[in-house]
Design an enzyme around this catalytic site. Sequence first.
Site, short mmCIF file in Angstrom:
data_model
loop_
_atom_site.label_atom_id
_atom_site.label_comp_id
_atom_site.label_asym_id
_atom_site.label_seq_id
_atom_site.Cartn_x
_atom_site.Cartn_y
_atom_site.Cartn_z
N SER A 63 0.69 -1.15 0.01
CA SER A 63 0.05 -0.10 0.01
C SER A 63 0.81 1.38 0.00
O SER A 63 0.45 2.44 -0.21
CB SER A 63 -0.97 0.14 1.25
OG SER A 63 -2.24 -0.06 1.09
N LYS A 66 0.64 3.62 -3.04
CA LYS A 66 -0.49 4.26 -3.20
C LYS A 66 -0.34 5.80 -3.28
O LYS A 66 -0.52 6.56 -4.17
CB LYS A 66 -1.65 3.96 -2.38
CG LYS A 66 -2.03 2.37 -2.62
CD LYS A 66 -3.11 1.85 -1.45
CE LYS A 66 -3.06 0.29 -1.90
NZ LYS A 66 -4.03 -0.15 -1.07
N TYR A 188 -2.06 -2.59 -10.82
CA TYR A 188 -2.02 -2.43 -9.40
C TYR A 188 -1.60 -3.48 -8.51
O TYR A 188 -0.50 -3.25 -7.54
CB TYR A 188 -3.74 -2.40 -9.04
CG TYR A 188 -3.93 -2.51 -7.39
CD1 TYR A 188 -3.59 -1.12 -6.65
CD2 TYR A 188 -4.21 -3.65 -6.79
CE1 TYR A 188 -3.71 -1.23 -5.24
CE2 TYR A 188 -4.30 -3.63 -5.44
CZ TYR A 188 -4.17 -2.45 -4.60
OH TYR A 188 -4.17 -2.53 -3.38
N TYR A 240 -5.06 3.57 7.39
CA TYR A 240 -6.25 2.70 7.36
C TYR A 240 -7.30 3.49 8.41
O TYR A 240 -7.14 4.69 8.63
CB TYR A 240 -5.95 1.45 7.69
CG TYR A 240 -5.02 0.84 6.80
CD1 TYR A 240 -5.23 0.76 5.26
CD2 TYR A 240 -3.70 0.28 7.44
CE1 TYR A 240 -4.35 0.01 4.60
CE2 TYR A 240 -2.91 -0.25 6.78
CZ TYR A 240 -3.05 -0.41 5.14
OH TYR A 240 -2.13 -0.98 4.34
N VAL A 258 0.49 -3.73 3.92
CA VAL A 258 0.39 -4.94 4.60
C VAL A 258 1.75 -6.23 4.59
O VAL A 258 1.59 -6.80 5.27
CB VAL A 258 -0.82 -5.85 4.05
CG1 VAL A 258 -2.11 -5.24 4.32
CG2 VAL A 258 -0.61 -6.11 2.68
N1 GLU Z 1 -1.83 -5.55 -2.40
C1 GLU Z 1 -2.36 -5.50 -1.30
C2 GLU Z 1 -4.12 -5.78 -1.51
O1 GLU Z 1 -4.26 -5.03 -2.42
C3 GLU Z 1 -2.19 -4.08 -0.74
C4 GLU Z 1 -2.91 -3.86 0.56
C5 GLU Z 1 -2.45 -2.91 1.58
O2 GLU Z 1 -1.08 -2.96 1.88
O3 GLU Z 1 -3.22 -2.26 2.24
O4 GLU Z 1 -4.58 -6.37 -0.71
#
Ligand code: GLU
Length: 391
Positions: A63, A66, A188, A240, A258
């Site tokens: 994430s 992002k 993604y 989050y 994550v």
């Molecule tokens: N690739 C993970 C997913 O899409 C990233 C989630 C994350 O790090 O919040 O579930």
Amino acid sequence: MDPITQLLSQVLENVRSNDDGETAQYIPELAGADPRALAMAVVGPRGRVTSVGDDERTFTIQSISKPFVLALALTELGRDRVLRHVGVEPSGEPFNAISLERGTGRPANPLVNAGAIATTGLVSADAPAGRDETIVAGLSRFAGRPLTVDETVYASESATGHRNRALAHLLRSHGIIEGDVDGVVESYFRQCSLQVTVRDLAVMAGVLAFSGQHPLTGEQVVPEAVARDVVSIMASCGMYDFSGEWLMRVGLPAKSGVSGGLAAVAPSQFGVATFSPRLDRYGNSVRGVQILERLSDEFGMHVFERHESITRPGVGVTRTPELITVRLDGELSFSGAERILTMLREIVADAATQEAVVIDVAELAHAHPSALVALRGELASLGARVSVVGG
Ligand code: GLU
């Protein structure tokens, strides 16, 4: 060991024994990560990177990609076009929530999956064949070295990412994603599978901390306005559904992922990153959060604590029999300009009639427009003996 390394090591050792939480279980390749791994890195404005612990270990960015992909989309399309496809509100829901605005289907938060998948779809939308390349090249510019995809993690995510695919198709049904929706989801997954070290992450956060400029190479990676937008969004949306409490406790715009990485931005001061794979119930690294809480306190990084330099610009006064020189440096804000003006009035009042007063602004790194307006307006009233040089 130099004092900074020593300080970072101490912080690291203080949290080492904490084995709360568990690795991300829903992506098989992440579930098997070494839970004991622990590392931290800090980069300062002059590009010095200090790191401790498992600082050479690579892990996937997840994430934390992002905000950087968001920066690429903002640079390519501008704020208004991006905002048509994705909001910038904390969703207050888990990372994989189906949080879409009623009616429009616009995802609320660009730093959790739905919003991030929409953002990925915006990059190179006119030439989607090159999207992966644009993203990898863009994130590599942030890191200052070529990043590569961990193909095993990518395959693992792609094989199990049904929920992300479902989210993407929902976005497609609302027209938030246009064109080849499956291609967007694969891009993604690939962006999430880019491999980094904790040092890379600190440097990437550093680019955002230093207004889009790379702390090591000096390259302007993204425009200053884009960096500011991204940092603002990280402040409210990056952790989050712990984002509010995080901002209160740690006070740093940040993003976690994550795989256990965490990148935090101390504007104009530091890029910081940690790596520790065990996650808490929000999906944030347990020891990463603990380290940042500590670090923010010890380094005085909380963005809302008092930062006096903004109200106290650097001033040096030198005198010769005919000339008084007032040298300004650092940052000049409106409140700082007020302070300077009070001082100038006193200097002018005390000066002998033959003395001229020169304000030298050559060393001023940054002046807020309102400060210049205030300064110019008042200077006129101080008479012809006062002049400005170096501007
Ligand atoms: N690739 C993970 C997913 O899409 C990233 C989630 C994350 O790090 O919040 O579930």
